[in-house]
Design a protein around this motif. Structure first.
Motif, PDB file in Angstrom:
ATOM      1  N   ALA B 176       0.834  -1.200   0.000  1.00  0.00           N
ATOM      2  CA  ALA B 176       0.000   0.000   0.000  1.00  0.00           C
ATOM      3  C   ALA B 176       0.873   1.256   0.000  1.00  0.00           C
ATOM      4  O   ALA B 176       0.533   2.268  -0.612  1.00  0.00           O
ATOM      5  N   ARG B 177       2.013   1.171   0.694  1.00  0.00           N
ATOM      6  CA  ARG B 177       2.956   2.306   0.744  1.00  0.00           C
ATOM      7  C   ARG B 177       4.292   1.927   0.110  1.00  0.00           C
ATOM      8  O   ARG B 177       5.351   2.396   0.539  1.00  0.00           O
ATOM      9  N   LEU B 182      10.451   1.475  -0.889  1.00  0.00           N
ATOM     10  CA  LEU B 182      11.532   1.281  -1.857  1.00  0.00           C
ATOM     11  C   LEU B 182      12.487   2.468  -1.882  1.00  0.00           C
ATOM     12  O   LEU B 182      13.687   2.307  -2.126  1.00  0.00           O
ATOM     13  N   MET B 183      11.982   3.682  -1.639  1.00  0.00           N
ATOM     14  CA  MET B 183      12.813   4.872  -1.742  1.00  0.00           C
ATOM     15  C   MET B 183      13.424   5.305  -0.409  1.00  0.00           C
ATOM     16  O   MET B 183      14.108   6.326  -0.336  1.00  0.00           O
ATOM     17  N   SER B 184      13.162   4.532   0.623  1.00  0.00           N
ATOM     18  CA  SER B 184      13.793   4.833   1.899  1.00  0.00           C
ATOM     19  C   SER B 184      15.309   4.706   1.766  1.00  0.00           C
ATOM     20  O   SER B 184      15.817   3.855   1.034  1.00  0.00           O
ATOM     21  N   ARG B 185      16.006   5.544   2.524  1.00  0.00           N
ATOM     22  CA  ARG B 185      17.477   5.461   2.484  1.00  0.00           C
ATOM     23  C   ARG B 185      17.970   4.137   3.048  1.00  0.00           C
ATOM     24  O   ARG B 185      19.070   3.702   2.778  1.00  0.00           O
ATOM     25  N   LEU B 260       7.850  10.196  -6.558  1.00  0.00           N
ATOM     26  CA  LEU B 260       6.854  10.574  -5.549  1.00  0.00           C
ATOM     27  C   LEU B 260       7.204   9.939  -4.202  1.00  0.00           C
ATOM     28  O   LEU B 260       7.128  10.575  -3.152  1.00  0.00           O
ATOM     29  N   GLY B 261       7.598   8.665  -4.255  1.00  0.00           N
ATOM     30  CA  GLY B 261       7.987   7.985  -3.021  1.00  0.00           C
ATOM     31  C   GLY B 261       9.184   8.668  -2.375  1.00  0.00           C
ATOM     32  O   GLY B 261       9.232   8.879  -1.152  1.00  0.00           O
ATOM     33  N   GLU B 262      10.116   9.042  -3.232  1.00  0.00           N
ATOM     34  CA  GLU B 262      11.328   9.692  -2.726  1.00  0.00           C
ATOM     35  C   GLU B 262      10.988  11.013  -2.034  1.00  0.00           C
ATOM     36  O   GLU B 262      11.529  11.336  -0.976  1.00  0.00           O
TER      37      GLU B 262
END
Lengths: 347, 347, 347, 347
Positions: B176-177, B182-185, B260-262
């Protein structure tokens, strides 16, 4: 140019909806239908229905709406009564039964269930000593317009309503195409009439101007307790409820919903004229946005190169019934292209 | 200005999606997900997943997606295994059980299910002679990021995947998120990794840039036969499937979904700094877009006048855990307003 | 001689039941539970419960009874609360979830749910602003004796009952082995006590003298409307209801049910003495008819040649917990054979 | 003396079953259908069916059997096809729909579904482009004898079987009254014929000599995996499976089942003679144990003081169709009493 007349959901949303989506896009709004646009839409719908006390909830699509509303109103031992041609009975993939309830189908005529048929069935049911082993009628389902594009007259719906009230069974009206019904030249029912005669009904958005969305209106029965909870349980509660609320808020501003419906039936009348001019025989000519044409099969191959249509049913070995539908989005140039296509085929 | 940090779905859709809705609005497109934008979106997602053979379907929301996917994959005697904190177990109103299947919850740590816990359970289960009276594990559910904003490492997910494959149980990942994971450091998993390690997962659109929509990706298991039929039966098949297809087609053009995730996690890192600067104690500091803060109850009244937050749980008689979330839509001015609010409160 | 102590349903029916089946066999009786023996049985059970207004229905087995009762009492948004060891949660193959409702499991101690645990959970639940996305507690399930053969004291059950009534949630007691509970030397609860403290419970026949059959007693809640209809819908309405009615009419004549229960616990006390004499360590010694023994695995092979037992769980790498059960049908010669078997093994 | 002819389940069990219950009562036997009598019964039924590879399971009643078998064989998108008069469609309180599957009813004649009607429906279904929104036919249900006491001829059942195999849809036969069908003088089908032509069917015990119990025989389809698990999930697995196994072991010893059936139809023939002699008009005269009589309403009051019957339906304002049934347990003195009653009334 291939003319798309196969259905009334082959379009996007009306311009007014797109404009408002743009205008409100950056607003921070609470989720799950608690936003101000949903509230505003409910107020406007209540007003349009002439019913201050109506409860209103928004769902995303027609099958979902039917399944959630019907299963939330039926008690354990009950099923829902409808005409044999009812959408829930024929074209919803068993969605009602998936909630554990039977559909009790009765014979209809041109998509309509008559008060007499219903009354006879209810009388027989309650006389039957083995009814404890039968599914009890707990709700009556009708559609307006019907799946065949036909309309109940005010007298017919009132008679159905009377039977339902005599037996204390709620009357539920599926208004997936409500706009095209109410704005038909032959309609003698208004939205407030429907709100009075039915106990619960829905106003279809998906087929009348919106990207998605149906507004369920509870007038004669109370909103089932914890209804949004049950929507969630059914997977039918959108996080961004604003998407539905805003669309209905727009549709019920300045009578837009009715104007869109009117456009759809106006275009249908023009289409009927074109079809008639080219001698295409009607299998069923209706006062709403769907028309049913009897085509010789040898005509269908060339026709399908010019026009997309819906197969309805085989009529006989050499003929097929097809459906052509207009909508709020049908354009002049599309009807002109239909006329040209028919001229070429010599339909 | 009231700063809205209560969730990641208090916004509309990203500008690119709105633009493309406008551009394509007047096109005549077939319904039920058979349109060209849905096809294009599927191709782009397959490519992003590095999996040419993946089957992809679009649904409208997370609970709906979980219910449809899980119930379509489970056989009659099976249930789905998850951590006790799993969204399906806690916050979906019983939507899975409504499909007739049990959720088998196992203890998790910070939202995560460990391979060891799963393996021990499966070993015990298969040793138990009374297992014919127990619900069989037929699917394993994890979420990434989890409901606590935490992330599985590549090693952890690989270990879970190994256990699942040893026991021939599909692994299903609720994304869902997904973009914020995936874009987490701290993420060491890519989309192709997830496509390989899981058998089915979904890419959340509702919380990452879209109005609504989740893309289910089947990689290790076959698409259940008649899946769209089953979607219809569940009330989960939108007539205007283009609405979902176009959004995902946009999100998977030019890496928009990832950008967008980033943005969401970048804003979360900045929010964490602000919170830390003001001495707010973290109940749980996460590498994704949700942060959990321990607030003294006397601070909550003034805080709530400045910032909207989510109640998470009572910590003790005088303290409450709250959740603050950023998203793809969080703006600089919102974080500035948070900083000011905290300065005023002396948080 | 192989001694059968694996369960309390490895027998037929008590002699009195067989005799009355013979006596009444040629009578013509109406079906579906409307016969005179069912009526007579209900009157006798009402009397034994000290509750003239109780509604009583007979079902064939325990899982069926749990599923029908629970699903008929829960509303759409509700689930049933029980201890994590509850039979419905662990050993009924997902029968409750199959009716569309979640089981909310709470930590128990030795099979029992405490009033404090329940109260804390309910308080937290009603404080949680996101409870509209959670399954609502609509029924509390306990078993007496529990799945571990333990008993609630009168004080414990009264405390649970108080919490339930404070929150207006019915309390349901699974009495599959009720006779062995009520007749335990440690029991301080009577059948009328249970009828007062619980809102609905069932008196187990299958494990206490009957071929099959459970009697559901509604005291604190009304019989759900159309309950026999719902039984039929669930496939749980026997055509020859006399088979159940007659058995319960017999069991509740001359206190037979209680005498059968007494025999079972008396034999259990004697079995406990034998086990103790041979130094078999108890994993759990109970006041009812089920005993849990810790066996070294190397002992199990010779033991299993003499005695049939139930595997309960692995205790550690070298030990196993097994269950031995007596019943109303356990004979002296069986306990003697157990004593001999233990002597040979040197247990 | 009031003569009971209202149904074929107003009796107990046959003497042979009672005798064997007595003989085996004290044996210690394992539970859940794993006992030696259940095994022996299965072997005898396989032999009687002429099918060594058949899988057989025992359930307690007809509605339960229909619900468990049908829902275990249908896939998610499928429903079951039957004649509009099918028991599952009319008199099982919605038990099939409760499992989430639709019943697709087709017009029948005198309770029978013809191969032609089925074939036409299947052809139309597969030609219909919108079938993905319709419920797929996944099983065909017939009853033998039908609910109207009529019988399929060997040719009719073979024709149905051919259509089913052409479309790869299993054929399921409800044999709640199978004994009265097979032993009818007009029957040209044997048990091995049914085993060959159908894919799954059940041999009714409740109405032919047993207290309860139906034996499901899988011949043309595999036993659904984990079938007993699914029975448990449905609340349909008796702890003391011996009760069902022993009854069927007895019924299939020395052709008892067939002799009981023969007695029932022999008594029906005698009853028909008596009815005819007294000039009672048949609404439907059948070759099995159920007869349908057209009674003037003014006759029903005196008649009902002498004879218990089943109401079937209103024929017109002044007449009613009633059902009179014989069974394996009907006695000479009962028919004599019927003769006397009719003499008195002057029927």
């Amino acid at each position: 140019m291939l003319v798309s007349l196969e259905c009334d959901y082959n379009n996007g949303a009306c311009d007014q909806i797109l404009r408002r989506l743009l205008e409100t896009n950056r607003e921070r709004l609470p989720g799950y239908g608690t936003d101000k646009y949903s509230e505003s839409a409910k107020a406007k719908i209540r007003s349009a229905c002439g019913c201050d006390t109506a409860d209103i909830e928004f769902l995303a699509g027609g099958t979902q709406t039917n399944a959630v509303v019907i299963s939330s109103l039926l008690r354990n031992h009950e099923g829902v009564v409808c005409a044999g041609t009812g959408h829930i009975h024929v074209h919803e993939a068993g969605a009602i039964e998936y909630t554990g309830h039977k559909i009790i189908s009765l014979p209809g005529v041109l998509g309509k269930l008559s008060a007499e048929t219903l009354s006879n069935y209810l009388e027989r049911f309650h006389d039957d000593p083995s009814r404890e082993h039968m599914v009890w009628p707990g709700l009556v389902y009708v559609s307006y317009p019907t799946e065949y594009g036909t309309l109940y007259s005010a007298a017919e719906l009132a008679a159905l309503s009377d039977v339902c009230r005599e037996y204390r069974i709620p009357l539920f009206l599926d208004g997936a195409r409500l706009g095209y019904g109410l704005m038909s030249r032959e309609a003698d029912l208004t939205l407030p009439d429907i709100a009075k005669l039915c106990d619960v009904f829905y106003i279809g958005g998906t087929k009348v101007g919106a990207f998605c969305g149906e507004a369920v209106v509870f007038t004669g029965v109370e909103l089932p307790e914890h209804f949004t909870h049950f929507m969630k349980k059914h997977g039918a509660l959108l996080a961004k409820g604003r998407l539905l609320g805003l669309q209905f808020d727009t549709l019920f501003t300045d009578d837009l919903y009715f104007r869109l419906g009117e456009h759809g039936v106006h275009m249908a009348e023009r289409m009927k004229t074109i079809l008639r001019e080219h001698g295409l025989p009607f299998f069923l000519e209706t006062p709403t946005n769907q028309q049913f044409i009897l085509m010789a099969d040898h005509q269908l191959v060339p026709f399908s190169k010019q026009v997309t249509y819906s197969y309805w049913e085989k009529a006989d070995a050499d003929h097929t019934v097809i459906r052509l539908a207009t909508s709020w989005a049908t354009r002049d140039d599309e009807l002109e292209a239909l006329r040209e296509a028919l001229g070429v085929i010599g339909g």
